[in-house]
Write a protein that holds these residues in place. Sequence first.
Motif, PDB file in Angstrom:
ATOM      1  N   PHE B 237      59.077 127.450  80.904  1.00  0.00           N
ATOM      2  CA  PHE B 237      59.054 127.021  79.651  1.00  0.00           C
ATOM      3  C   PHE B 237      59.558 125.728  79.458  1.00  0.00           C
ATOM      4  O   PHE B 237      61.145 126.148  79.655  1.00  0.00           O
ATOM      5  N   THR B 238      58.789 125.282  78.688  1.00  0.00           N
ATOM      6  CA  THR B 238      59.750 124.202  78.039  1.00  0.00           C
ATOM      7  C   THR B 238      58.947 123.566  76.210  1.00  0.00           C
ATOM      8  O   THR B 238      58.224 124.654  76.456  1.00  0.00           O
ATOM      9  N   LEU B 242      59.921 127.529  74.869  1.00  0.00           N
ATOM     10  CA  LEU B 242      60.596 128.270  75.255  1.00  0.00           C
ATOM     11  C   LEU B 242      61.989 128.595  73.711  1.00  0.00           C
ATOM     12  O   LEU B 242      62.026 128.980  73.885  1.00  0.00           O
ATOM     13  N   TYR B 249      67.006 123.626  74.510  1.00  0.00           N
ATOM     14  CA  TYR B 249      66.277 122.889  74.974  1.00  0.00           C
ATOM     15  C   TYR B 249      65.681 122.435  74.390  1.00  0.00           C
ATOM     16  O   TYR B 249      64.269 122.171  74.249  1.00  0.00           O
TER      17      TYR B 249
END
Lengths: 178, 413
Positions: B237-238, B242, B249
């Motif tokens: 996940f980003t 996330l 991040y």
Amino acid sequence: MLTKEELIEKLTARYGEAIRVDEDSLDLPAVIIDRAKAHDLVKYLRDELGFNFLTTLCGMHYADSAPEQQFGVVYHIHNWIENVRLRIKAYLPADNVAIDTMSDLYASANWQERETYDFYGIEFKGHPDLRRILNMDEMESFPMRKEFPMEDPGRTDKDDRYFGRVPQTNNVPNNELR
Amino acid sequence: MSQPLTKKIEDRYYDEIRVRENEDGSELSILNLGPTHPATHGIFQNVLLMDGERIVDAESTVGYIHRAFEKIAENRPFYQITPLTDRMNYCSSPINNMGWWLTVEKLLNIEIPKRVQYMRVIVMELSRIADHLICNSILGVDSGAFTGFLHIFTYREHIYEIFEEISGARLTTNMGRIGGFERDWSDAAWAKIHKFMAEFPDAWEEFDRLLTRNTIFMNRCLNVGPLSVEKALQYGFTGPNLRAAGVDYDVRVAQPYCSYEDFEFNIPVGKTGDTYDRYMVRQQEVRESLKIIRQAIAKMPKEGGYHADVPDYYLPPKQDVYNNMEALIYHFKIVMGEIPVPKGEVYSCVEGGNGELGFYLVSDGSRVPFRLHFRRPCFIYYQYYTEMIKGGYLSDAILILSSLNVIAGELDA
């Protein structure tokens, strides 16, 4: 801080002959690893050097290379604590297009390996569910391989010969496929 | 001919259904959610094994709008690849366009003037607002609150009008060139940006008041589809999803591109990663985007033009093409894709609407990429969707899907 030089040094010390620096890379530190050691390398990087994230994974087809370097898998992994990225490349021979799966290390590799299999026919040993993902199940060829023609092969207006270059390999007539 | 796929999945569940029937006499059923269903906002199929309203098991099938962009890209000169990137995350195409130009510029080693970078930041943040606006308002629609969507949708229209003024297109923008923009932004474009910046923040707060503390909405979203940090990292996940799980991040901060380091902004994070947190993170990110745009407008240098000075890659003015031999040659070569390209490999990423949008470009020195791989955030995290919905209600599965902001174009590329 984990610098690029330190990282490469550590990896060379551990893997010796099996690893070498990839000169093609213009940005990230990059290494080429024997495919037998690839899983071990990624596991080492994840567990010991803090590369916690698999950014992306993709297949390659080097159609003009030697038979033992016909295919490749490229991994981009990322250490979020030190903010270091690393590109890992593993070459695969044409007669045995297979490599160990990374899906036991990073769950996100699952679909990406399926995608790579779907387009390049690269077999990931130990993958839990290696099926096609984006293409239909009945498809027989692997469309991202360079010999797979994309457009009408009779079309000549985009021919590289007009620009003083050797023609690209993907102008193979349809009936020569497979 | 493509029938067997569904049949296979049903076959797989056939045994489970029989076993369960023998055990306790309850009856499981199979529900086919999608490929085309008004509540899925895109073409995805999920075959669900249901016990009444609860989901026991799920299997997703993707690829319904696969268009082989990576293959097409291997036959196109660089400037013809932007239209392909448009069609990935079509809710925020300018981010994809800019991400692609940044990749090419990284390969060609081109220095971009500050003014162009700030202009790019403005378009990218505008598209992030458009992306999050759609996601959050549609989340409202899926939970039964149509008003907010109807109210706020006008502002996406305003954003598209800005894009239209800048690039001539609205949805699939095909914006920019190697080295900058195709033309300077007109006064009309600036006027529209200023108008948007004056009106939108209030409207966004109004939308926030309409939805965020609404009891029905909160009951539908809280603790629905939670996501732990471990799972989020495992499944790649980003982006907002996330950050909702609690990891700060953000590519804009981790590896600043386009001078993002010049701006002050916060990365909002959530705690549990449930649907409500994802919603809240997006709400807050829109405010941060507005902050960035405000700073970019204030800091915008007067000088610097709208493109880098790179005659090898940037089309000369049309006036010169007709009157000047040099310019005509450059024009012809650039349009035919005959630009000097070094051999090598680069990976470049931007913070897209859904997470880290990466481009892995391998060039063998010819006019087309040897290989171009798109890191599509949706494709990578969508594989966790079936795990997220297991054990929950069907109605929650719909909410989770829209709160993950899965865009079919990006999923299938």
